[in-house]
Design a protein around this motif. Structure first.
Motif, mmCIF file in Angstrom:
data_model
loop_
_atom_site.group_PDB
_atom_site.id
_atom_site.type_symbol
_atom_site.label_atom_id
_atom_site.label_comp_id
_atom_site.label_asym_id
_atom_site.label_seq_id
_atom_site.Cartn_x
_atom_site.Cartn_y
_atom_site.Cartn_z
ATOM 1 N N GLU A 88 -12.021 -18.062 26.389
ATOM 2 C CA GLU A 88 -12.167 -19.441 25.937
ATOM 3 C C GLU A 88 -12.558 -20.313 27.137
ATOM 4 O O GLU A 88 -11.907 -20.265 28.185
ATOM 5 C CB GLU A 88 -10.865 -19.941 25.322
ATOM 6 N N ILE A 89 -13.614 -21.098 26.966
ATOM 7 C CA ILE A 89 -14.160 -21.904 28.059
ATOM 8 C C ILE A 89 -14.159 -23.376 27.668
ATOM 9 O O ILE A 89 -14.551 -23.729 26.546
ATOM 10 C CB ILE A 89 -15.602 -21.463 28.398
ATOM 11 N N LEU A 90 -13.752 -24.227 28.600
ATOM 12 C CA LEU A 90 -13.863 -25.679 28.432
ATOM 13 C C LEU A 90 -15.038 -26.160 29.260
ATOM 14 O O LEU A 90 -15.068 -25.975 30.482
ATOM 15 C CB LEU A 90 -12.584 -26.372 28.879
ATOM 16 N N ASP A 91 -16.020 -26.777 28.618
ATOM 17 C CA ASP A 91 -17.172 -27.379 29.295
ATOM 18 C C ASP A 91 -16.858 -28.861 29.460
ATOM 19 O O ASP A 91 -16.968 -29.638 28.509
ATOM 20 C CB ASP A 91 -18.431 -27.150 28.460
ATOM 21 N N VAL A 135 -16.129 -21.748 22.973
ATOM 22 C CA VAL A 135 -16.396 -22.862 23.879
ATOM 23 C C VAL A 135 -15.988 -24.195 23.257
ATOM 24 O O VAL A 135 -16.286 -24.471 22.093
ATOM 25 C CB VAL A 135 -17.888 -22.918 24.260
ATOM 26 N N THR A 136 -15.320 -25.012 24.056
ATOM 27 C CA THR A 136 -15.025 -26.396 23.692
ATOM 28 C C THR A 136 -15.747 -27.298 24.684
ATOM 29 O O THR A 136 -15.525 -27.195 25.894
ATOM 30 C CB THR A 136 -13.520 -26.691 23.739
ATOM 31 N N TYR A 157 -6.806 -31.792 28.712
ATOM 32 C CA TYR A 157 -7.109 -31.501 27.318
ATOM 33 C C TYR A 157 -5.946 -30.680 26.755
ATOM 34 O O TYR A 157 -5.410 -29.811 27.442
ATOM 35 C CB TYR A 157 -8.424 -30.721 27.217
ATOM 36 N N PRO A 158 -5.531 -30.936 25.526
ATOM 37 C CA PRO A 158 -4.323 -30.280 24.987
ATOM 38 C C PRO A 158 -4.546 -28.825 24.553
ATOM 39 O O PRO A 158 -4.255 -28.446 23.419
ATOM 40 C CB PRO A 158 -3.961 -31.175 23.796
ATOM 41 N N LYS A 159 -5.068 -28.017 25.476
ATOM 42 C CA LYS A 159 -5.272 -26.598 25.198
ATOM 43 C C LYS A 159 -5.494 -25.898 26.534
ATOM 44 O O LYS A 159 -5.938 -26.516 27.501
ATOM 45 C CB LYS A 159 -6.494 -26.407 24.277
ATOM 46 N N LYS A 160 -5.193 -24.599 26.602
ATOM 47 C CA LYS A 160 -5.398 -23.809 27.808
ATOM 48 C C LYS A 160 -6.651 -22.940 27.661
ATOM 49 O O LYS A 160 -6.952 -22.454 26.560
ATOM 50 C CB LYS A 160 -4.183 -22.920 28.081
ATOM 51 N N PHE A 161 -7.342 -22.726 28.783
ATOM 52 C CA PHE A 161 -8.604 -21.988 28.761
ATOM 53 C C PHE A 161 -8.638 -20.926 29.859
ATOM 54 O O PHE A 161 -7.954 -21.035 30.878
ATOM 55 C CB PHE A 161 -9.778 -22.948 28.949
ATOM 56 N N ASP A 162 -9.480 -19.923 29.633
ATOM 57 C CA ASP A 162 -9.705 -18.897 30.655
ATOM 58 C C ASP A 162 -10.576 -19.429 31.791
ATOM 59 O O ASP A 162 -10.494 -18.941 32.918
ATOM 60 C CB ASP A 162 -10.371 -17.670 30.030
ATOM 61 N N GLN A 215 -4.101 -28.003 34.881
ATOM 62 C CA GLN A 215 -3.233 -27.912 33.699
ATOM 63 C C GLN A 215 -3.939 -27.263 32.521
ATOM 64 O O GLN A 215 -3.279 -26.743 31.609
ATOM 65 C CB GLN A 215 -2.750 -29.305 33.311
ATOM 66 N N GLU A 216 -5.265 -27.296 32.525
ATOM 67 C CA GLU A 216 -6.041 -26.735 31.415
ATOM 68 C C GLU A 216 -6.277 -25.234 31.545
ATOM 69 O O GLU A 216 -6.766 -24.599 30.606
ATOM 70 C CB GLU A 216 -7.394 -27.455 31.322
ATOM 71 N N LEU A 217 -5.911 -24.653 32.696
ATOM 72 C CA LEU A 217 -6.184 -23.238 32.936
ATOM 73 C C LEU A 217 -5.025 -22.347 32.481
ATOM 74 O O LEU A 217 -3.859 -22.626 32.740
ATOM 75 C CB LEU A 217 -6.439 -22.992 34.423
ATOM 76 N N LYS A 218 -5.378 -21.256 31.830
ATOM 77 C CA LYS A 218 -4.402 -20.219 31.543
ATOM 78 C C LYS A 218 -4.029 -19.516 32.856
ATOM 79 O O LYS A 218 -4.731 -19.660 33.860
ATOM 80 C CB LYS A 218 -5.007 -19.175 30.585
#
Length: 243
Positions: A48-51, A70-71, A102-107, A134-137
């Motif tokens: 899962e990636i946050l752009d 992707v988000t 962002y209220p989610k964790k990403f790879d 904080q957004e990183l797993k």
């Protein structure tokens, strides 16, 4: 005459003219960078990636095409409204301020194409780094793709006129108070417009200071989209990989 707001990016990025001016960006180069980066990070197929600061979503769409979930988030409602037409069950877009977690964790969290250093407040730059953390797993990767300020200083083009879709964009560039400033003026249908891009001339040392304060570790530093090692004098980009 239309002028920028206090947060210049909130007004300029939300206009169609921003996207017209930069329509000729090298998409092939961007695709190569995404391929090289995801391969280097060894992201799994279900990653899962946050752009972060995704604009109209060109990187988000490409990453989704590679198979990732992707988000894409951006401060511009107009850009996100445009990007939403491409949403699917593994591609999502939302309006979001990157200073806030962002209220989610990403790879992986990607901040691409010099989408950092806009803020007047040093604290907002640091808040963004802390938000990425904080957004990183666990074992996730943060990536910031920034300009190389030292290279820009020695290769700055003071002025030019760039014509795109019949619009003559008059561009003036200079460095003032450690900000790289670009004044952009043009006229459409007899109406004059003027916007200013203002990006802090952050160096590797500046980012290291942010990272120390945010409690993150710099693991790799590249100087271009081919992931060659960073050289302060010759590299066009400053690409940071951290966790």
């Amino acid at each position: 005459m239309q002028k920028e707001t206090d947060n210049w990016f909130a007004s300029w990025f939300d206009t169609p003219y921003y996207h017209i001016l930069y329509k000729d960006r090298d998409y092939q180069e961007a695709a190569y960078f995404m391929n090289a980066l995801t391969s280097f990070l060894e992201l799994s197929n279900d990653a899962e990636i946050l752009d972060l600061a995704c604009g109209k979503g060109r990187h988000s769409k490409y990453l989704n095409g590679l198979g990732y979930d992707v988000t894409g988030v951006d401060l511009s409602p107009a850009s996100i409204a445009y990007a939403k037409q491409y949403e699917n069950n593994r591609l999502h877009f939302a309006v979001h301020d990157m200073c806030l977690p962002y209220p989610k964790k990403f790879d992986a969290v990607f901040n691409l194409f010099t989408s950092f250093g806009y803020f007047e407040s040093e604290n907002d730059n640091l808040r963004t780094i802390k938000a990425i953390k904080q957004e990183l797993k666990p074992n996730g990767h943060g990536v910031i793709d920034f300009l190389n300020a030292d290279y820009v200083r020695t290769h700055l083009v003071p002025s030019e006129i760039k014509t795109v879709e019949g619009i003559d964009f008059e561009i003036e560039r200079y460095i003032e108070d450690n900000y790289i400033i670009k004044n952009i003026s043009f006229e459409v249908n007899s109406k004059k417009h003027s916007f200013t891009e203002k990006v802090k001339a952050l160096t590797l040392a500046d980012f290291n200071s942010y990272f120390d304060k945010a409690g993150v570790t710099l693991n790799h530093c590249f100087g271009d989209y081919h992931l060659n090692n960073f050289n302060a004098k010759t590299s066009e980009r400053l690409i940071l990989v951290f966790d």
